[in-house]
Design a protein around this motif. Structure first.
Motif, PDB file in Angstrom:
ATOM      1  N   LYS A  67       0.818  -1.217   0.000  1.00  0.00           N
ATOM      2  CA  LYS A  67       0.000   0.000   0.000  1.00  0.00           C
ATOM      3  C   LYS A  67       0.855   1.272   0.000  1.00  0.00           C
ATOM      4  CE  LYS A  67      -4.019  -2.095   2.284  1.00  0.00           C
ATOM      5  NZ  LYS A  67      -4.986  -1.995   3.419  1.00  0.00           N
ATOM      6  N   GLY A  68       2.129   1.125  -0.246  1.00  0.00           N
ATOM      7  CA  GLY A  68       3.033   2.268  -0.190  1.00  0.00           C
ATOM      8  C   GLY A  68       2.976   3.130  -1.434  1.00  0.00           C
ATOM      9  N   LEU A  69       3.706   4.238  -1.389  1.00  0.00           N
ATOM     10  CA  LEU A  69       3.828   5.104  -2.556  1.00  0.00           C
ATOM     11  C   LEU A  69       4.350   4.321  -3.750  1.00  0.00           C
ATOM     12  CD1 LEU A  69       5.550   8.291  -1.070  1.00  0.00           C
ATOM     13  CD2 LEU A  69       3.124   7.987  -1.583  1.00  0.00           C
ATOM     14  N   ARG A  70       3.963   4.769  -4.942  1.00  0.00           N
ATOM     15  CA  ARG A  70       4.579   4.239  -6.155  1.00  0.00           C
ATOM     16  C   ARG A  70       5.848   5.056  -6.405  1.00  0.00           C
ATOM     17  NH1 ARG A  70       1.279   0.637  -8.751  1.00  0.00           N
ATOM     18  NH2 ARG A  70      -0.893   0.680  -8.058  1.00  0.00           N
ATOM     19  N   ARG A  71       6.964   4.363  -6.475  1.00  0.00           N
ATOM     20  CA  ARG A  71       8.261   5.020  -6.624  1.00  0.00           C
ATOM     21  C   ARG A  71       8.815   4.649  -7.999  1.00  0.00           C
ATOM     22  NH1 ARG A  71       9.944   6.942  -1.553  1.00  0.00           N
ATOM     23  NH2 ARG A  71       8.460   6.351   0.083  1.00  0.00           N
ATOM     24  N   TRP A  72       8.942   5.667  -8.843  1.00  0.00           N
ATOM     25  CA  TRP A  72       9.261   5.478 -10.251  1.00  0.00           C
ATOM     26  C   TRP A  72      10.742   5.729 -10.497  1.00  0.00           C
ATOM     27  CZ3 TRP A  72       5.035   3.910 -13.123  1.00  0.00           C
ATOM     28  CH2 TRP A  72       3.779   4.110 -12.510  1.00  0.00           C
ATOM     29  N   TYR A  73      11.293   4.963 -11.437  1.00  0.00           N
ATOM     30  CA  TYR A  73      12.712   5.123 -11.756  1.00  0.00           C
ATOM     31  C   TYR A  73      12.990   4.645 -13.174  1.00  0.00           C
ATOM     32  CZ  TYR A  73      13.081   0.074 -10.671  1.00  0.00           C
ATOM     33  OH  TYR A  73      12.919  -1.291 -10.646  1.00  0.00           O
ATOM     34  N   ALA A  74      14.177   4.995 -13.661  1.00  0.00           N
ATOM     35  CA  ALA A  74      14.621   4.551 -14.979  1.00  0.00           C
ATOM     36  C   ALA A  74      15.417   3.266 -14.814  1.00  0.00           C
ATOM     37  CB  ALA A  74      15.481   5.633 -15.633  1.00  0.00           C
ATOM     38  N   SER A  75      14.907   2.179 -15.353  1.00  0.00           N
ATOM     39  CA  SER A  75      15.543   0.872 -15.151  1.00  0.00           C
ATOM     40  C   SER A  75      16.872   0.753 -15.877  1.00  0.00           C
ATOM     41  CB  SER A  75      14.597  -0.242 -15.609  1.00  0.00           C
ATOM     42  OG  SER A  75      14.335  -0.127 -17.001  1.00  0.00           O
ATOM     43  N   CYS A  76      17.114   1.601 -16.863  1.00  0.00           N
ATOM     44  CA  CYS A  76      18.360   1.520 -17.625  1.00  0.00           C
ATOM     45  C   CYS A  76      19.566   1.921 -16.788  1.00  0.00           C
ATOM     46  CB  CYS A  76      18.278   2.410 -18.868  1.00  0.00           C
ATOM     47  SG  CYS A  76      17.712   4.094 -18.547  1.00  0.00           S
ATOM     48  N   CYS A  77      19.373   2.821 -15.840  1.00  0.00           N
ATOM     49  CA  CYS A  77      20.492   3.313 -15.035  1.00  0.00           C
ATOM     50  C   CYS A  77      20.154   3.393 -13.550  1.00  0.00           C
ATOM     51  CB  CYS A  77      20.930   4.700 -15.524  1.00  0.00           C
ATOM     52  SG  CYS A  77      19.587   5.917 -15.530  1.00  0.00           S
ATOM     53  N   ASN A  78      18.943   2.944 -13.194  1.00  0.00           N
ATOM     54  CA  ASN A  78      18.475   2.983 -11.803  1.00  0.00           C
ATOM     55  C   ASN A  78      18.448   4.400 -11.226  1.00  0.00           C
ATOM     56  OD1 ASN A  78      17.937   0.285 -11.694  1.00  0.00           O
ATOM     57  ND2 ASN A  78      19.467  -0.217 -10.152  1.00  0.00           N
ATOM     58  N   THR A  79      18.189   5.380 -12.090  1.00  0.00           N
ATOM     59  CA  THR A  79      18.031   6.757 -11.621  1.00  0.00           C
ATOM     60  C   THR A  79      16.607   6.961 -11.124  1.00  0.00           C
ATOM     61  OG1 THR A  79      19.670   7.615 -13.167  1.00  0.00           O
ATOM     62  CG2 THR A  79      18.092   9.198 -12.286  1.00  0.00           C
ATOM     63  N   PRO A  80      16.416   7.463  -9.908  1.00  0.00           N
ATOM     64  CA  PRO A  80      15.058   7.713  -9.417  1.00  0.00           C
ATOM     65  C   PRO A  80      14.415   8.861 -10.178  1.00  0.00           C
ATOM     66  CG  PRO A  80      16.652   8.649  -7.902  1.00  0.00           C
ATOM     67  CD  PRO A  80      17.440   7.875  -8.926  1.00  0.00           C
ATOM     68  N   ILE A  81      13.134   8.734 -10.463  1.00  0.00           N
ATOM     69  CA  ILE A  81      12.382   9.799 -11.129  1.00  0.00           C
ATOM     70  C   ILE A  81      11.554  10.557 -10.102  1.00  0.00           C
ATOM     71  CG2 ILE A  81      10.621  10.341 -12.844  1.00  0.00           C
ATOM     72  CD1 ILE A  81      11.498   7.782 -14.332  1.00  0.00           C
ATOM     73  N   GLY A  82      10.680   9.849  -9.411  1.00  0.00           N
ATOM     74  CA  GLY A  82       9.852  10.519  -8.418  1.00  0.00           C
ATOM     75  C   GLY A  82       8.841   9.582  -7.801  1.00  0.00           C
ATOM     76  N   ASN A  83       8.025  10.143  -6.921  1.00  0.00           N
ATOM     77  CA  ASN A  83       7.021   9.383  -6.180  1.00  0.00           C
ATOM     78  C   ASN A  83       5.630   9.902  -6.514  1.00  0.00           C
ATOM     79  OD1 ASN A  83       9.264   8.256  -4.759  1.00  0.00           O
ATOM     80  ND2 ASN A  83       9.231  10.027  -3.382  1.00  0.00           N
ATOM     81  N   THR A  84       4.689   8.983  -6.646  1.00  0.00           N
ATOM     82  CA  THR A  84       3.283   9.343  -6.750  1.00  0.00           C
ATOM     83  C   THR A  84       2.517   8.590  -5.670  1.00  0.00           C
ATOM     84  OG1 THR A  84       2.708   7.552  -8.287  1.00  0.00           O
ATOM     85  CG2 THR A  84       3.454   9.642  -9.256  1.00  0.00           C
ATOM     86  N   LEU A  85       1.280   8.995  -5.464  1.00  0.00           N
ATOM     87  CA  LEU A  85       0.428   8.237  -4.561  1.00  0.00           C
ATOM     88  C   LEU A  85      -0.002   6.947  -5.255  1.00  0.00           C
ATOM     89  CD1 LEU A  85      -1.644  11.173  -3.046  1.00  0.00           C
ATOM     90  CD2 LEU A  85       0.433  10.092  -2.175  1.00  0.00           C
ATOM     91  N   ALA A  86      -0.773   6.143  -4.569  1.00  0.00           N
ATOM     92  CA  ALA A  86      -1.101   4.815  -5.088  1.00  0.00           C
ATOM     93  C   ALA A  86      -1.948   4.858  -6.344  1.00  0.00           C
ATOM     94  CB  ALA A  86      -1.812   4.000  -4.003  1.00  0.00           C
ATOM     95  N   ASN A  87      -2.830   5.867  -6.463  1.00  0.00           N
ATOM     96  CA  ASN A  87      -3.686   5.938  -7.642  1.00  0.00           C
ATOM     97  C   ASN A  87      -3.481   7.255  -8.374  1.00  0.00           C
ATOM     98  OD1 ASN A  87      -5.905   7.968  -6.807  1.00  0.00           O
ATOM     99  ND2 ASN A  87      -5.897   6.529  -5.101  1.00  0.00           N
ATOM    100  N   ALA A  88      -4.094   7.370  -9.534  1.00  0.00           N
ATOM    101  CA  ALA A  88      -3.798   8.475 -10.449  1.00  0.00           C
ATOM    102  C   ALA A  88      -4.493   9.781 -10.099  1.00  0.00           C
ATOM    103  CB  ALA A  88      -4.189   8.060 -11.866  1.00  0.00           C
ATOM    104  N   LYS A  89      -5.574   9.752  -9.340  1.00  0.00           N
ATOM    105  CA  LYS A  89      -6.404  10.951  -9.219  1.00  0.00           C
ATOM    106  C   LYS A  89      -5.732  12.109  -8.479  1.00  0.00           C
ATOM    107  CE  LYS A  89     -10.942   8.894  -9.897  1.00  0.00           C
ATOM    108  NZ  LYS A  89     -12.296   8.696  -9.335  1.00  0.00           N
ATOM    109  N   PRO A  90      -5.054  11.887  -7.364  1.00  0.00           N
ATOM    110  CA  PRO A  90      -4.392  13.040  -6.739  1.00  0.00           C
ATOM    111  C   PRO A  90      -3.285  13.569  -7.661  1.00  0.00           C
ATOM    112  CG  PRO A  90      -4.612  11.223  -5.184  1.00  0.00           C
ATOM    113  CD  PRO A  90      -4.934  10.675  -6.538  1.00  0.00           C
TER     114      PRO A  90
END
Length: 200
Positions: free
Chosen positions: A70-93
């Motif tokens: 149930k945690g934040l969705r944590r996005w990153y670039a898999s090619c270099c493991n660079t973090p992109i950012g965090n979003t909440l669990a769903n798209a609306k906020p």
């Protein structure tokens, strides 16, 4: 992977440094703790709406993880493991916490401070803790930061800036499935973070 963030200014976003264990665990998961975290374990984050971020190449490298189901969705670039950012669990906020490693201000010849503004608050540190610039975790600074965040989030909600989103499709589904840590991996990662932490 490359992208563009639009309308970046102190008035249009919220710059914080977060010292929570989860942000440190994300950096450790990527093997990027030395590059992501400051000397005291903080992550420099600029909060804005997802609609103002576009990926211009490397979409196939978009990846996502969650420390807990149930945690934040944590996005990153898999090619270099660079973090992109965090979003909440769903798209609306309409919320994206853009991590500093994914941004480059040198093209405009401006510093991060000049573009994103000064850090509004250091959050989620220990009692009596001061950030790497000496700014304390004061009640007033956090209250001001929270009020600014509420105004930004409300405005983005009214303008429906949760989309278009590079992270969720128009139906609100995540564009890629998240890797979710099991209890054993979560405990191991947390132990690694705690081993890096020293009292300051």
């Amino acid at each position: 992977m490359r992208g563009v963030a639009r309308e970046i200014a102190p008035e249009t976003g919220n710059r914080i440094v977060c010292y929570c264990t989860d942000c440190q665990m994300f950096a450790q998961f990527l093997g990027q703790a030395d590059d992501v975290l400051n000397a005291k374990g903080g992550t420099d984050i600029f909060q804005l709406s997802p609609a103002r971020v576009s990926l211009t190449q490397g979409h196939e490298h978009l990846a996502c993880m969650r420390l807990t189901p149930k945690g934040l969705r944590r996005w990153y670039a898999s090619c270099c493991n660079t973090p992109i950012g965090n979003t909440l669990a769903n798209a609306k906020p309409p919320f994206l916490g853009l991590i500093h490693n994914f941004t480059d201000h040198t093209g405009e010849g401006r510093s991060r401070d000049a573009t994103a503004g000064p850090v509004r608050a250091h959050v989620n540190g220990r009692v009596g803790f001061a950030g790497d610039d000496g700014q304390p975790l004061g009640f007033l600074s956090k209250t001001g930061m929270l009020w600014h965040s509420v105004k930004l989030l409300f405005g983005s909600w009214i303008r429906r800036e949760h989309r278009p989103s590079e992270f969720f499709d128009d139906g609100g589904a995540p564009r890629v499935s998240a890797t979710v840590l099991d209890q054993a991996d979560h405990a191991k990662l947390k132990q690694e973070v705690e081993a890096r932490t020293t009292d300051v």
